[in-house]
Scaffold this motif. Structure first.
Motif, PDB file in Angstrom:
ATOM      1  N   HIS A  13       0.807  -1.221   0.000  1.00  0.00           N
ATOM      2  CA  HIS A  13       0.000   0.000   0.000  1.00  0.00           C
ATOM      3  C   HIS A  13       0.836   1.265   0.000  1.00  0.00           C
ATOM      4  CE1 HIS A  13      -3.839  -1.988   0.355  1.00  0.00           C
ATOM      5  NE2 HIS A  13      -3.346  -2.748   1.306  1.00  0.00           N
ATOM      6  N   ASP A  14       1.965   1.247   0.703  1.00  0.00           N
ATOM      7  CA  ASP A  14       2.779   2.455   0.820  1.00  0.00           C
ATOM      8  C   ASP A  14       4.086   2.076   1.511  1.00  0.00           C
ATOM      9  OD1 ASP A  14       3.523   5.102   0.628  1.00  0.00           O
ATOM     10  OD2 ASP A  14       1.915   5.888   1.875  1.00  0.00           O
ATOM     11  N   ARG A  26       6.936 -10.623   5.741  1.00  0.00           N
ATOM     12  CA  ARG A  26       6.551 -11.147   4.427  1.00  0.00           C
ATOM     13  C   ARG A  26       7.231 -12.456   4.051  1.00  0.00           C
ATOM     14  NH1 ARG A  26       7.804  -6.100   0.779  1.00  0.00           N
ATOM     15  NH2 ARG A  26       9.548  -6.119   2.238  1.00  0.00           N
ATOM     16  N   ASP A  27       8.511 -12.555   4.165  1.00  0.00           N
ATOM     17  CA  ASP A  27       9.237 -13.674   3.577  1.00  0.00           C
ATOM     18  C   ASP A  27       9.317 -14.925   4.443  1.00  0.00           C
ATOM     19  OD1 ASP A  27       9.699 -12.189   1.289  1.00  0.00           O
ATOM     20  OD2 ASP A  27      11.620 -11.431   2.009  1.00  0.00           O
ATOM     21  N   HIS A  28       9.153 -14.793   5.720  1.00  0.00           N
ATOM     22  CA  HIS A  28       9.421 -15.921   6.605  1.00  0.00           C
ATOM     23  C   HIS A  28       8.179 -16.596   7.173  1.00  0.00           C
ATOM     24  CE1 HIS A  28      13.655 -15.120   6.312  1.00  0.00           C
ATOM     25  NE2 HIS A  28      13.396 -13.851   6.518  1.00  0.00           N
ATOM     26  N   PHE A  29       7.024 -16.007   6.975  1.00  0.00           N
ATOM     27  CA  PHE A  29       5.800 -16.559   7.565  1.00  0.00           C
ATOM     28  C   PHE A  29       4.718 -16.656   6.506  1.00  0.00           C
ATOM     29  CE2 PHE A  29       8.066 -14.259  10.927  1.00  0.00           C
ATOM     30  CZ  PHE A  29       8.410 -15.345  11.710  1.00  0.00           C
ATOM     31  N   ASP A  85       5.423  -3.031  12.037  1.00  0.00           N
ATOM     32  CA  ASP A  85       5.496  -4.406  11.546  1.00  0.00           C
ATOM     33  C   ASP A  85       4.616  -4.515  10.306  1.00  0.00           C
ATOM     34  OD1 ASP A  85       3.271  -4.367  13.654  1.00  0.00           O
ATOM     35  OD2 ASP A  85       2.945  -6.325  12.747  1.00  0.00           O
ATOM     36  N   GLY A  86       5.213  -5.087   9.260  1.00  0.00           N
ATOM     37  CA  GLY A  86       4.513  -5.114   7.994  1.00  0.00           C
ATOM     38  C   GLY A  86       4.444  -6.482   7.366  1.00  0.00           C
ATOM     39  N   CYS A  87       3.382  -6.672   6.609  1.00  0.00           N
ATOM     40  CA  CYS A  87       3.214  -7.862   5.767  1.00  0.00           C
ATOM     41  C   CYS A  87       2.846  -7.334   4.383  1.00  0.00           C
ATOM     42  CB  CYS A  87       2.168  -8.810   6.354  1.00  0.00           C
ATOM     43  SG  CYS A  87       0.509  -8.129   6.526  1.00  0.00           S
ATOM     44  N   ALA A  88       2.401  -8.186   3.505  1.00  0.00           N
ATOM     45  CA  ALA A  88       2.114  -7.746   2.138  1.00  0.00           C
ATOM     46  C   ALA A  88       0.986  -6.715   2.094  1.00  0.00           C
ATOM     47  CB  ALA A  88       1.786  -8.940   1.249  1.00  0.00           C
ATOM     48  N   GLY A  89      -0.196  -7.093   2.591  1.00  0.00           N
ATOM     49  CA  GLY A  89      -1.355  -6.216   2.475  1.00  0.00           C
ATOM     50  C   GLY A  89      -1.767  -5.500   3.745  1.00  0.00           C
ATOM     51  N   GLY A  90      -1.205  -5.897   4.884  1.00  0.00           N
ATOM     52  CA  GLY A  90      -1.518  -5.222   6.140  1.00  0.00           C
ATOM     53  C   GLY A  90      -2.828  -5.631   6.777  1.00  0.00           C
TER      54      GLY A  90
END
Length: 126
Positions: A13-14, A26-29, A85-90
């Motif tokens: 998103h930003d 993102r990459d590990h979970f 803390d971030g993931c792909a889409g939040g």
């Protein structure tokens, strides 16, 4: 005790918000988005919370992040400690992680504020 601001967000998103600690989930979970039955749900839904918190390594990372916050809080500065803390889409991993971290830090006596920047945004179709 410290005042801690936790901001969950989605990288799609930003840009990540400014923070003392930024955790990239993102990459590990595994992303609940890949499960059709969870895709349109959010961290407000129990199946998403169970999926994220049941992922190997997530609980350990919450504990490690809380330890890092404790280390920052023990320093001479009295400012607010910000954790992003971030993931792909939040909508899934990041807000669940943020709430688990907030609970742990609150139980330890810290003042905690949580903001979910992208939780209510539409699902990113990939």
């Amino acid at each position: 005790m410290a005042v801690v601001e936790i901001v969950s967000f989605g990288y799609l998103h930003d840009a990540p918000p400014a923070a003392h600690l930024t955790i990239d989930l993102r990459d590990h979970f595994r992303d609940p988005h890949v499960s059709p039955e969870l895709r349109d749900m959010t961290a407000d839904d129990e199946p998403v919370r169970a999926a994220v918190l049941g992922t190997p390594g997530v609980a350990a990372l919450v504990l490690a992040t809380a330890s890092a916050v404790e280390a920052l809080a023990s320093g001479p500065s009295a400012g607010v400690i910000t954790v992003a803390d971030g993931c792909a889409g939040g909508r899934h991993r990041a807000p669940v992680f943020a709430r688990a971290l907030a609970e742990l830090l609150s139980d330890a006596g810290h003042g905690v504020m949580v903001r979910h920047r992208d939780l209510d945004k539409p699902v990113v179709r990939r």
